[in-house]
Design a protein around this motif. Structure first.
Motif, PDB file in Angstrom:
ATOM      1  N   GLY A   1       0.815  -1.210   0.000  1.00 28.41           N
ATOM      2  CA  GLY A   1       0.000   0.000   0.000  1.00 28.41           C
ATOM      3  C   GLY A   1       0.850   1.262   0.000  1.00 28.41           C
ATOM      4  O   GLY A   1       0.563   2.230  -0.714  1.00 28.41           O
TER       5      GLY A   1
ATOM      6  N   VAL B   1       2.508   1.733  -3.461  1.00 24.83           N
ATOM      7  CA  VAL B   1       1.522   2.188  -4.452  1.00 24.83           C
ATOM      8  C   VAL B   1       1.346   3.695  -4.348  1.00 24.83           C
ATOM      9  O   VAL B   1       1.404   4.428  -5.348  1.00 24.83           O
ATOM     10  CB  VAL B   1       0.164   1.472  -4.241  1.00 24.83           C
ATOM     11  CG1 VAL B   1      -0.965   2.226  -4.962  1.00 24.83           C
ATOM     12  CG2 VAL B   1       0.231   0.045  -4.761  1.00 24.83           C
ATOM     13  N   ARG B   2       1.134   4.190  -3.143  1.00 17.52           N
ATOM     14  CA  ARG B   2       0.948   5.631  -2.940  1.00 17.52           C
ATOM     15  C   ARG B   2       2.210   6.402  -3.320  1.00 17.52           C
ATOM     16  O   ARG B   2       2.135   7.485  -3.921  1.00 17.52           O
ATOM     17  CB  ARG B   2       0.556   5.910  -1.486  1.00 17.52           C
ATOM     18  CG  ARG B   2      -0.819   5.346  -1.106  1.00 17.52           C
ATOM     19  CD  ARG B   2      -1.157   5.656   0.343  1.00 17.52           C
ATOM     20  NE  ARG B   2      -2.363   4.969   0.787  1.00 17.52           N
ATOM     21  CZ  ARG B   2      -3.606   5.432   0.623  1.00 17.52           C
ATOM     22  NH1 ARG B   2      -3.788   6.598   0.015  1.00 17.52           N
ATOM     23  NH2 ARG B   2      -4.646   4.750   1.053  1.00 17.52           N
TER      24      ARG B   2
ATOM     25  N   HIS C   1       2.515   6.589  -7.241  1.00 18.22           N
ATOM     26  CA  HIS C   1       1.559   7.532  -7.836  1.00 18.22           C
ATOM     27  C   HIS C   1       1.956   8.980  -7.555  1.00 18.22           C
ATOM     28  O   HIS C   1       1.809   9.850  -8.421  1.00 18.22           O
ATOM     29  CB  HIS C   1       0.147   7.267  -7.301  1.00 18.22           C
ATOM     30  CG  HIS C   1      -0.545   6.110  -7.959  1.00 18.22           C
ATOM     31  ND1 HIS C   1      -0.769   6.052  -9.318  1.00 18.22           N
ATOM     32  CD2 HIS C   1      -1.056   4.964  -7.449  1.00 18.22           C
ATOM     33  CE1 HIS C   1      -1.396   4.932  -9.611  1.00 18.22           C
ATOM     34  NE2 HIS C   1      -1.581   4.248  -8.494  1.00 18.22           N
TER      35      HIS C   1
ATOM     36  N   THR D   1      -4.094   9.975  -4.547  1.00 23.15           N
ATOM     37  CA  THR D   1      -4.279   8.906  -3.564  1.00 23.15           C
ATOM     38  C   THR D   1      -4.574   9.434  -2.159  1.00 23.15           C
ATOM     39  O   THR D   1      -4.970   8.666  -1.286  1.00 23.15           O
ATOM     40  CB  THR D   1      -3.027   8.005  -3.490  1.00 23.15           C
ATOM     41  OG1 THR D   1      -1.903   8.797  -3.090  1.00 23.15           O
ATOM     42  CG2 THR D   1      -2.745   7.337  -4.822  1.00 23.15           C
TER      43      THR D   1
ATOM     44  N   TYR E   1      -9.048   5.248  -0.588  1.00 28.84           N
ATOM     45  CA  TYR E   1      -8.882   3.885  -0.093  1.00 28.84           C
ATOM     46  C   TYR E   1      -8.256   3.019  -1.186  1.00 28.84           C
ATOM     47  O   TYR E   1      -8.640   3.118  -2.354  1.00 28.84           O
ATOM     48  CB  TYR E   1     -10.236   3.305   0.333  1.00 28.84           C
ATOM     49  CG  TYR E   1     -10.887   4.099   1.439  1.00 28.84           C
ATOM     50  CD1 TYR E   1     -10.649   3.805   2.779  1.00 28.84           C
ATOM     51  CD2 TYR E   1     -11.732   5.171   1.139  1.00 28.84           C
ATOM     52  CE1 TYR E   1     -11.224   4.546   3.794  1.00 28.84           C
ATOM     53  CE2 TYR E   1     -12.316   5.926   2.149  1.00 28.84           C
ATOM     54  CZ  TYR E   1     -12.059   5.607   3.476  1.00 28.84           C
ATOM     55  OH  TYR E   1     -12.621   6.346   4.475  1.00 28.84           O
ATOM     56  N   ILE E   2      -7.295   2.188  -0.802  1.00 24.74           N
ATOM     57  CA  ILE E   2      -6.678   1.253  -1.735  1.00 24.74           C
ATOM     58  C   ILE E   2      -7.305  -0.118  -1.519  1.00 24.74           C
ATOM     59  O   ILE E   2      -7.298  -0.648  -0.402  1.00 24.74           O
ATOM     60  CB  ILE E   2      -5.153   1.152  -1.513  1.00 24.74           C
ATOM     61  CG1 ILE E   2      -4.494   2.533  -1.593  1.00 24.74           C
ATOM     62  CG2 ILE E   2      -4.535   0.190  -2.524  1.00 24.74           C
ATOM     63  CD1 ILE E   2      -4.530   3.174  -2.944  1.00 24.74           C
TER      64      ILE E   2
ATOM     65  N   TRP F   1      -4.744  -2.910  -8.244  1.00 25.43           N
ATOM     66  CA  TRP F   1      -5.273  -2.123  -7.142  1.00 25.43           C
ATOM     67  C   TRP F   1      -6.268  -1.101  -7.662  1.00 25.43           C
ATOM     68  O   TRP F   1      -6.177  -0.629  -8.788  1.00 25.43           O
ATOM     69  CB  TRP F   1      -4.160  -1.449  -6.356  1.00 25.43           C
ATOM     70  CG  TRP F   1      -3.345  -0.416  -7.071  1.00 25.43           C
ATOM     71  CD1 TRP F   1      -3.561   0.933  -7.101  1.00 25.43           C
ATOM     72  CD2 TRP F   1      -2.176  -0.633  -7.883  1.00 25.43           C
ATOM     73  NE1 TRP F   1      -2.610   1.562  -7.854  1.00 25.43           N
ATOM     74  CE2 TRP F   1      -1.731   0.628  -8.342  1.00 25.43           C
ATOM     75  CE3 TRP F   1      -1.460  -1.782  -8.258  1.00 25.43           C
ATOM     76  CZ2 TRP F   1      -0.617   0.768  -9.168  1.00 25.43           C
ATOM     77  CZ3 TRP F   1      -0.349  -1.633  -9.072  1.00 25.43           C
ATOM     78  CH2 TRP F   1       0.058  -0.374  -9.512  1.00 25.43           C
TER      79      TRP F   1
ATOM     80  N   ILE G   1      -8.146   2.600  -6.602  1.00 29.42           N
ATOM     81  CA  ILE G   1      -8.138   3.785  -5.747  1.00 29.42           C
ATOM     82  C   ILE G   1      -9.582   4.271  -5.681  1.00 29.42           C
ATOM     83  O   ILE G   1     -10.167   4.631  -6.710  1.00 29.42           O
ATOM     84  CB  ILE G   1      -7.209   4.872  -6.307  1.00 29.42           C
ATOM     85  CG1 ILE G   1      -5.779   4.325  -6.461  1.00 29.42           C
ATOM     86  CG2 ILE G   1      -7.207   6.099  -5.412  1.00 29.42           C
ATOM     87  CD1 ILE G   1      -4.834   5.260  -7.184  1.00 29.42           C
TER      88      ILE G   1
END
Length: 351
Positions: A41, A44-45, A48, A56, A60-61, A191, A193
């Protein structure tokens, strides 16, 4: 296509998982998506934020086994459980060939495929917006507008190796996948978003009922892969100076140049033209280099382009799968280098 890049990274992107690790179903019971591994998680953030392709913050992921499962979870979450008839799911042609199959496979009473968004008449619907679009590479926007309509944005290809990043996407539901961003299709991890916590909870419930979560081993591997990508840009003094998005954009640019030369020489086909855009990530101006070539047979007597190219042992996917006629075919631009060279050679034989 990405194998060459990751092979050269060697141990830098290697993950070792001890036998005692990741045994539980649960990752974080305080999280809406309780099977989301913290490291994945965070990466991922981080990615991005680095690329600037999606918002993000305060989102919510939700993770799934590829964007395929996330698509099904999103359609489930957006469909009223007590409606008198199934929710109509639509997408503007040419749409991704997987949408109709994924929507109708289980013959759900909650939703059904309703075809081309531009031809849809009604107020209640779920519109799927794929941008950059699979198959034709266009930057799509929603074509329908209704207070009771819902939208899913499939942004699998909104990465700087394929197209200019002009702004961070900020939609209710945005789908991404490891396979298209890094090349790791076999990791089976995607994933979403999501803005609305209730939708995120419903999507999580679908995946929990479907597969009791998502592989933690895949998440740990993907977290390391994403970390290597981000480190390459944020900490350029690491072991290797080669960076993923630069590699992908350079290779795709060369492939598209070769393909356009051959198509021009044959005088049998045409390809879409893409506008020059300034990318906020690379700070360069370039046209899109889509993951697929949307090839059209311009010769009048060739009605089925897929069958025509099959005689040359060129494997494509015909237009009927994407809601258009068989004059069109989709060709992958992401295969290994030797396969792409063979494709160009066989296409060039028509010149």
């Amino acid at each position: 296509m990405f194998e060459d890049f990751w092979a050269k990274k060697g141990e830098e992107a290697t993950v070792v998982i001890p036998g005692w690790q990741t045994l539980s179903y649960f990752s974080d019971v305080t999280n809406v998506c309780w099977f989301l591994e913290r490291d994945f998680g965070q990466e991922v953030r981080r990615l991005h934020k680095l690329v600037g392709n999606a918002v993000t913050e305060d989102r919510y992921i939700v993770i799934g086994t590829g964007s395929t499962q996330l698509y099904q979870a999103a359609v489930f979450a957006l469909s009223p459980p007590d409606a008198s008839e199934p929710m109509s799911v639509v997408s503007a042609v040419p749409y991704y060939s997987g949408y109709p199959m994924k929507t109708d496979y289980l013959r759900s009473g909650l939703f059904r495929w309703a075809g081309d968004a531009r031809a849809f008449k009604g107020e209640s619907y779920i519109e799927v917006v794929c941008s950059p679009n699979n198959p034709d590479g266009s930057m799509n926007k929603a074509v329908l507008n209704s207070e009771t309509g819902k939208t899913i944005h499939d942004l699998a290809y909104y990465w700087p190796q394929y197209t200019a990043i002009t702004e961070p996407a900020d939609h209710d539901i945005m789908l991404f996948t490891v396979s298209k961003s890094t090349g790791h299709a076999g990791t089976r991890l995607g994933w979403a978003i999501v803005k609305d916590p209730n939708i995120a909870k419903k999507m999580t419930k679908f995946i929990a009922m479907n597969t009791i979560g998502v592989s933690k081993d895949s998440q740990l591997r993907a977290a390391k892969i994403l970390k290597v990508i981000s480190d390459g840009y944020e900490h350029p003094n690491t072991k290797s100076s080669m960076r993923l998005f630069d590699f992908g954009r350079d290779r795709l640019a060369k492939r598209w140049e070769r393909l356009r030369e051959v198509v021009k020489a044959t005088k049998l086909f045409s390809l879409p033209e893409y506008p020059l855009e300034t990318c906020k990530f690379t700070r360069e101006k370039f046209a899109a280099y889509p993951a697929f070539a949307w090839l059209k047979c311009e010769k009048e007597e060739i009605e089925d382009c897929e069958s025509f190219l099959k005689k040359l042992k060129i494997q494509t996917r015909g237009g009927m799968h994407f809601g258009v006629d068989m004059k069109y075919v989709r060709v992958s631009m992401l295969d290994r280098e030797e396969t792409f060279k063979l494709f160009i050679e066989r296409l060039a034989s028509l010149a």
